[in-house]
Design a protein around this motif. Structure first.
Motif, PDB file in Angstrom:
ATOM      1  N   ASP A  54      42.055  42.890  43.294  1.00 50.15           N
ATOM      2  CA  ASP A  54      43.526  42.831  43.284  1.00 50.15           C
ATOM      3  C   ASP A  54      44.044  42.351  41.926  1.00 50.15           C
ATOM      4  OD1 ASP A  54      43.475  43.653  45.885  1.00 50.15           O
ATOM      5  OD2 ASP A  54      43.761  41.649  46.734  1.00 50.15           O
ATOM      6  N   PHE A  55      43.375  41.346  41.359  1.00 41.77           N
ATOM      7  CA  PHE A  55      43.814  40.773  40.084  1.00 41.77           C
ATOM      8  C   PHE A  55      43.738  41.802  38.958  1.00 41.77           C
ATOM      9  CE2 PHE A  55      42.700  38.575  36.103  1.00 41.77           C
ATOM     10  CZ  PHE A  55      43.813  37.771  35.945  1.00 41.77           C
ATOM     11  N   PHE A  56      42.590  42.460  38.819  1.00 42.25           N
ATOM     12  CA  PHE A  56      42.421  43.418  37.727  1.00 42.25           C
ATOM     13  C   PHE A  56      43.215  44.703  37.972  1.00 42.25           C
ATOM     14  CE2 PHE A  56      38.760  40.723  36.757  1.00 42.25           C
ATOM     15  CZ  PHE A  56      38.881  40.620  35.379  1.00 42.25           C
ATOM     16  N   ALA A  57      43.493  45.016  39.229  1.00 45.19           N
ATOM     17  CA  ALA A  57      44.312  46.197  39.518  1.00 45.19           C
ATOM     18  C   ALA A  57      45.705  46.036  38.925  1.00 45.19           C
ATOM     19  CB  ALA A  57      44.391  46.436  41.021  1.00 45.19           C
ATOM     20  N   LYS A  58      46.209  44.809  38.862  1.00 51.44           N
ATOM     21  CA  LYS A  58      47.526  44.569  38.269  1.00 51.44           C
ATOM     22  C   LYS A  58      47.519  44.803  36.756  1.00 51.44           C
ATOM     23  CE  LYS A  58      49.367  41.422  41.743  1.00 51.44           C
ATOM     24  NZ  LYS A  58      50.549  42.258  42.024  1.00 51.44           N
ATOM     25  N   MET A  59      46.321  44.882  36.159  1.00 55.75           N
ATOM     26  CA  MET A  59      46.195  45.238  34.747  1.00 55.75           C
ATOM     27  C   MET A  59      45.874  46.714  34.568  1.00 55.75           C
ATOM     28  SD  MET A  59      44.219  42.025  32.987  1.00 55.75           S
ATOM     29  CE  MET A  59      42.785  42.088  34.041  1.00 55.75           C
ATOM     30  N   GLY A  60      45.818  47.446  35.676  1.00 56.00           N
ATOM     31  CA  GLY A  60      45.470  48.866  35.582  1.00 56.00           C
ATOM     32  C   GLY A  60      43.983  49.114  35.546  1.00 56.00           C
ATOM     33  N   VAL A  61      43.177  48.106  35.875  1.00 54.53           N
ATOM     34  CA  VAL A  61      41.718  48.243  35.835  1.00 54.53           C
ATOM     35  C   VAL A  61      41.205  48.309  37.269  1.00 54.53           C
ATOM     36  CG1 VAL A  61      39.551  47.233  35.050  1.00 54.53           C
ATOM     37  CG2 VAL A  61      41.637  46.933  33.704  1.00 54.53           C
ATOM     38  N   THR A  62      40.632  49.448  37.650  1.00 51.47           N
ATOM     39  CA  THR A  62      40.129  49.641  39.014  1.00 51.47           C
ATOM     40  C   THR A  62      38.668  50.079  38.964  1.00 51.47           C
ATOM     41  OG1 THR A  62      40.922  51.938  38.979  1.00 51.47           O
ATOM     42  CG2 THR A  62      42.425  50.267  39.870  1.00 51.47           C
ATOM     43  N   GLY A  63      38.061  50.227  40.145  1.00 47.14           N
ATOM     44  CA  GLY A  63      36.670  50.675  40.207  1.00 47.14           C
ATOM     45  C   GLY A  63      35.712  49.668  39.600  1.00 47.14           C
ATOM     46  N   LEU A  64      35.855  48.385  39.931  1.00 49.13           N
ATOM     47  CA  LEU A  64      35.009  47.341  39.345  1.00 49.13           C
ATOM     48  C   LEU A  64      33.600  47.379  39.920  1.00 49.13           C
ATOM     49  CD1 LEU A  64      37.479  44.306  39.439  1.00 49.13           C
ATOM     50  CD2 LEU A  64      37.105  45.920  37.569  1.00 49.13           C
ATOM     51  N   LYS A  65      32.671  46.873  39.128  1.00 54.50           N
ATOM     52  CA  LYS A  65      31.313  46.623  39.607  1.00 54.50           C
ATOM     53  C   LYS A  65      30.980  45.157  39.338  1.00 54.50           C
ATOM     54  CE  LYS A  65      29.009  51.108  39.470  1.00 54.50           C
ATOM     55  NZ  LYS A  65      27.829  51.863  38.977  1.00 54.50           N
ATOM     56  N   PHE A  66      30.133  44.579  40.217  1.00 56.87           N
ATOM     57  CA  PHE A  66      29.785  43.170  40.106  1.00 56.87           C
ATOM     58  C   PHE A  66      28.269  43.035  40.002  1.00 56.87           C
ATOM     59  CE2 PHE A  66      33.748  43.558  42.370  1.00 56.87           C
ATOM     60  CZ  PHE A  66      34.564  42.621  41.758  1.00 56.87           C
ATOM     61  N   LYS A  67      27.835  42.130  39.114  1.00 60.02           N
ATOM     62  CA  LYS A  67      26.404  41.936  38.877  1.00 60.02           C
ATOM     63  C   LYS A  67      26.080  40.450  39.001  1.00 60.02           C
ATOM     64  CE  LYS A  67      22.974  42.240  35.149  1.00 60.02           C
ATOM     65  NZ  LYS A  67      22.781  42.598  33.726  1.00 60.02           N
ATOM     66  N   PRO A  68      25.065  40.089  39.780  1.00 60.03           N
ATOM     67  CA  PRO A  68      24.704  38.666  39.908  1.00 60.03           C
ATOM     68  C   PRO A  68      24.325  38.072  38.557  1.00 60.03           C
ATOM     69  CG  PRO A  68      23.598  40.000  41.570  1.00 60.03           C
ATOM     70  CD  PRO A  68      24.229  40.958  40.604  1.00 60.03           C
ATOM     71  N   THR A  69      24.694  36.826  38.342  1.00 64.89           N
ATOM     72  CA  THR A  69      24.359  36.132  37.097  1.00 64.89           C
ATOM     73  C   THR A  69      24.185  34.656  37.392  1.00 64.89           C
ATOM     74  OG1 THR A  69      25.008  35.845  34.783  1.00 64.89           O
ATOM     75  CG2 THR A  69      26.758  35.673  36.425  1.00 64.89           C
ATOM     76  N   TYR A  70      23.941  33.856  36.342  1.00 66.09           N
ATOM     77  CA  TYR A  70      23.745  32.414  36.523  1.00 66.09           C
ATOM     78  C   TYR A  70      24.806  31.663  35.737  1.00 66.09           C
ATOM     79  CZ  TYR A  70      22.047  27.704  35.693  1.00 66.09           C
ATOM     80  OH  TYR A  70      21.967  26.336  35.590  1.00 66.09           O
ATOM     81  N   ASN A  71      25.484  30.711  36.400  1.00 71.10           N
ATOM     82  CA  ASN A  71      26.335  29.724  35.747  1.00 71.10           C
ATOM     83  C   ASN A  71      25.954  28.360  36.301  1.00 71.10           C
ATOM     84  OD1 ASN A  71      27.971  31.605  34.270  1.00 71.10           O
ATOM     85  ND2 ASN A  71      29.059  32.063  36.174  1.00 71.10           N
ATOM     86  N   PRO A  72      25.936  27.317  35.496  1.00 72.31           N
ATOM     87  CA  PRO A  72      25.522  25.990  36.011  1.00 72.31           C
ATOM     88  C   PRO A  72      26.421  25.477  37.122  1.00 72.31           C
ATOM     89  CG  PRO A  72      25.532  26.019  33.603  1.00 72.31           C
ATOM     90  CD  PRO A  72      26.180  27.299  34.054  1.00 72.31           C
ATOM     91  N   TYR A  73      27.701  25.831  37.110  1.00 67.49           N
ATOM     92  CA  TYR A  73      28.636  25.211  38.054  1.00 67.49           C
ATOM     93  C   TYR A  73      29.158  26.177  39.116  1.00 67.49           C
ATOM     94  CZ  TYR A  73      31.423  26.967  34.129  1.00 67.49           C
ATOM     95  OH  TYR A  73      31.926  27.737  33.119  1.00 67.49           O
ATOM     96  N   THR A  74      28.657  27.390  39.199  1.00 68.23           N
ATOM     97  CA  THR A  74      29.034  28.315  40.275  1.00 68.23           C
ATOM     98  C   THR A  74      27.784  28.917  40.904  1.00 68.23           C
ATOM     99  OG1 THR A  74      29.246  30.191  38.741  1.00 68.23           O
ATOM    100  CG2 THR A  74      31.251  28.926  39.214  1.00 68.23           C
ATOM    101  N   GLU A  75      27.824  29.112  42.184  1.00 71.80           N
ATOM    102  CA  GLU A  75      26.730  29.764  42.914  1.00 71.80           C
ATOM    103  C   GLU A  75      27.271  30.218  44.262  1.00 71.80           C
ATOM    104  OE1 GLU A  75      23.388  31.527  43.941  1.00 71.80           O
ATOM    105  OE2 GLU A  75      23.717  30.641  41.961  1.00 71.80           O
ATOM    106  N   PRO A  76      27.293  31.517  44.561  1.00 70.07           N
ATOM    107  CA  PRO A  76      26.814  32.599  43.693  1.00 70.07           C
ATOM    108  C   PRO A  76      27.774  32.863  42.522  1.00 70.07           C
ATOM    109  CG  PRO A  76      27.793  33.475  45.677  1.00 70.07           C
ATOM    110  CD  PRO A  76      27.757  31.989  45.868  1.00 70.07           C
ATOM    111  N   SER A  77      27.232  33.550  41.498  1.00 71.66           N
ATOM    112  CA  SER A  77      28.006  33.889  40.302  1.00 71.66           C
ATOM    113  C   SER A  77      27.898  35.387  40.054  1.00 71.66           C
ATOM    114  CB  SER A  77      27.484  33.129  39.080  1.00 71.66           C
ATOM    115  OG  SER A  77      27.423  31.744  39.320  1.00 71.66           O
ATOM    116  N   MET A  78      28.961  35.960  39.497  1.00 72.69           N
ATOM    117  CA  MET A  78      28.979  37.411  39.274  1.00 72.69           C
ATOM    118  C   MET A  78      29.646  37.738  37.941  1.00 72.69           C
ATOM    119  SD  MET A  78      30.165  38.898  42.972  1.00 72.69           S
ATOM    120  CE  MET A  78      31.795  38.152  42.762  1.00 72.69           C
TER     121      MET A  78
END
Length: 497
Positions: free
Chosen positions: A389-413
């Protein structure tokens, strides 16, 4: 009216028309003539037609060829006089232009090289041949350049035998209000004219409603400021509140420890973080229970976690740094939220600092766009839906998400979008759910979960304004014309196209 303008009017009155200003005013520069004619034309005294003619002057070398013949003709005559000529003797006989004459004589088919590496006259050269270059230069001198092929003239210019010069001539005829004097027209009505009534007998210059007004000198918003405002409006439209972000210097506690970043983490090295020298440290929060929880969750684990199992040092937390992310502000705001836990939406857009090498895509300081959403029993699916929803307001659609590592978030994408220009998926942001090791030491209830995400402000701005080098967007190399002339940003579908 100048003396020269009066001379033009008198001569025009005498002749009826001036067919050539070059003949009538031979001693006047063409720019002076044009200036005078434009001034008189503005008063409808005359009209004129401009004629440009290209003439050519001979260079010193060109004049020598006209008088004594071309280099190739001189070589041909020399070989006829002395018989065969050694190639090594060409420059000795004809000077520095001997090689040029040799090349052109070969091209014309006048000479050839024999088995003894000598030059001799070819069959074509034994007959009477015309010195073409000399003939062409003669035509130039006689003003017959138009009779020559354009390629011939271009070749003579390329050889620097001739130099072009432009002659501007004007044909002048009388205008609708021709006279030998110019009446000065009034431009403004004064209070005296109104009081005395003299304006009734005066002639006024007509208003030109089609003329462009003077450009108003004013400041201009920087492209980063324009895109930043667009992001702010998107957040506001989704019910977010802006966090205070005017504190660039933070303690290591809020910048790292409160975010569950261990004190041995590489991000805390001098190679990655700017540390403050004076003062070196600052006080930690007064909330002793919170400090004890942070110490416990780092050292041996707490709140059903095992921690990092290392000795946590308060002195390390007190060190002052230039904040490496605005998440330090988010942590402080969430700590305040623990006093009255409730669903909350917060965002910030401001500068952060990293000790990085500067190149076309990296600076030691940049802007981070960050959003934080706290609510009860939300899940990773809620984060994905909100990102769409957030990126759609910028005209960016069709997102993809990939797992990653952040020290302070889990799960992270990591968040990816398809880039039409590059023809590949590009990373446009990072996101995740804040870890219990970060939230529960603050006193937040376990079922109040927090989503977080962020992206840089510079990347979408560079794409929007087609900037290839970040140093042209931020820093001493920024063009003021670029800042002033670019339109306001619109975060529509072309942002990542």
């Amino acid at each position: 009216m100048s003396d020269f303008q009066l001379d033009i009017l008198k001569k025009l009155n005498e002749l009826g028309e001036i067919k050539s200003t070059l003949q009538v005013f031979a001693d006047k520069d063409s720019q002076d003539v044009l200036s005078a004619l434009n001034s008189l034309k503005a008063h409808s005294k005359l009209n004129y037609t401009k004629h440009d003619t290209i003439l050519y002057d001979l260079s010193t070398e060109g004049q020598d060829i006209l008088n004594n013949g071309s280099h190739e003709m001189k070589l041909l005559k020399l070989i006829k006089e002395v018989g065969n000529l050694k190639i090594s003797d060409v420059n000795a006989k004809l000077g520095k232009d001997g090689k040029l004459g040799q090349a052109r004589a070969f091209k014309n088919g006048w000479i050839k090289k024999n088995e003894n590496n000598e030059l001799e006259v070819n069959e074509k050269g034994k007959n009477d041949v015309e010195d073409t270059t000399q003939v062409e230069l003669k035509a130039i001198v006689e003003g017959k350049a138009d009779s020559l092929d354009k390629n011939v003239v271009n070749d003579l210019k390329k050889r620097k035998l001739i130099t072009p010069k432009k002659l501007t001539d004007f044909e002048v005829v009388k205008g609708a209000e021709f006279s030998l004097e110019i009446k000065k027209l009034e431009t403004d009505i004064t209070s005296d004219m109104v009081v005395t009534g003299s304006y009734k007998d005066l002639e006024f210059k007509p208003y030109n409603f089609n003329s462009q007004g003077l450009e108003v000198q004013s400041g201009a918003l920087h492209p980063l400021s324009k895109v930043r405002e667009e992001f702010r409006q998107i957040f506001f439209s989704m019910g977010f509140t802006e966090m205070p972000t005017n504190q660039y210097v933070e303690t290591g506690f809020w910048n790292f420890d409160a975010l569950y970043v261990p004190q041995q983490h590489p991000a805390r090295d001098l190679q990655d973080t700017f540390y403050i020298k004076d003062p070196l440290t600052s006080d930690l929060p007064d909330d002793k229970e919170y400090l004890n929880n942070i110490k416990a969750v780092h050292e041996g684990g707490k709140f059903d976690t095992i921690g990092y199992r290392y000795p946590w040092k308060q002195e390390e937390s007190q060190k002052l740094v230039l904040r490496t992310h605005t998440t330090a502000i988010s942590a402080a705001m969430l700590h305040k939220l623990a006093k009255d836990p409730k669903p909350t939406r917060l965002f910030s857009i401001d500068r952060v600092f990293r000790n990085e090498a500067v190149d076309a895509t990296h600076l030691a300081e940049f802007h981070q766009v960050e959003g934080v959403l706290a609510d009860y029993n939300i899940t990773l699916g809620d984060l994905i839906k909100f990102m769409e929803d957030f990126f759609a307001k910028m005209g960016v659609t069709g997102l993809k998400f990939k797992p990653t590592y952040n020290p302070y978030t889990e799960p992270s994408m990591e968040i990816f979008s398809w880039h039409e220009g590059l023809g590949k998926w590009v990373e446009i942001g990072n996101s995740g759910m804040f870890r219990p090791e970060m939230l529960e030491p603050m006193g937040l209830p376990r079922d109040l979960r927090v989503l977080g995400w962020g992206l840089s402000l510079e990347r979408p701005t560079m794409i929007k304004y087609k900037v290839q080098n970040i140093r042209e967007l931020l820093g001493h190399k920024v063009s003021l014309d670029f800042i002033e002339n670019n339109p306001a940003a619109r975060l529509d579908e072309d942002l990542y196209d």
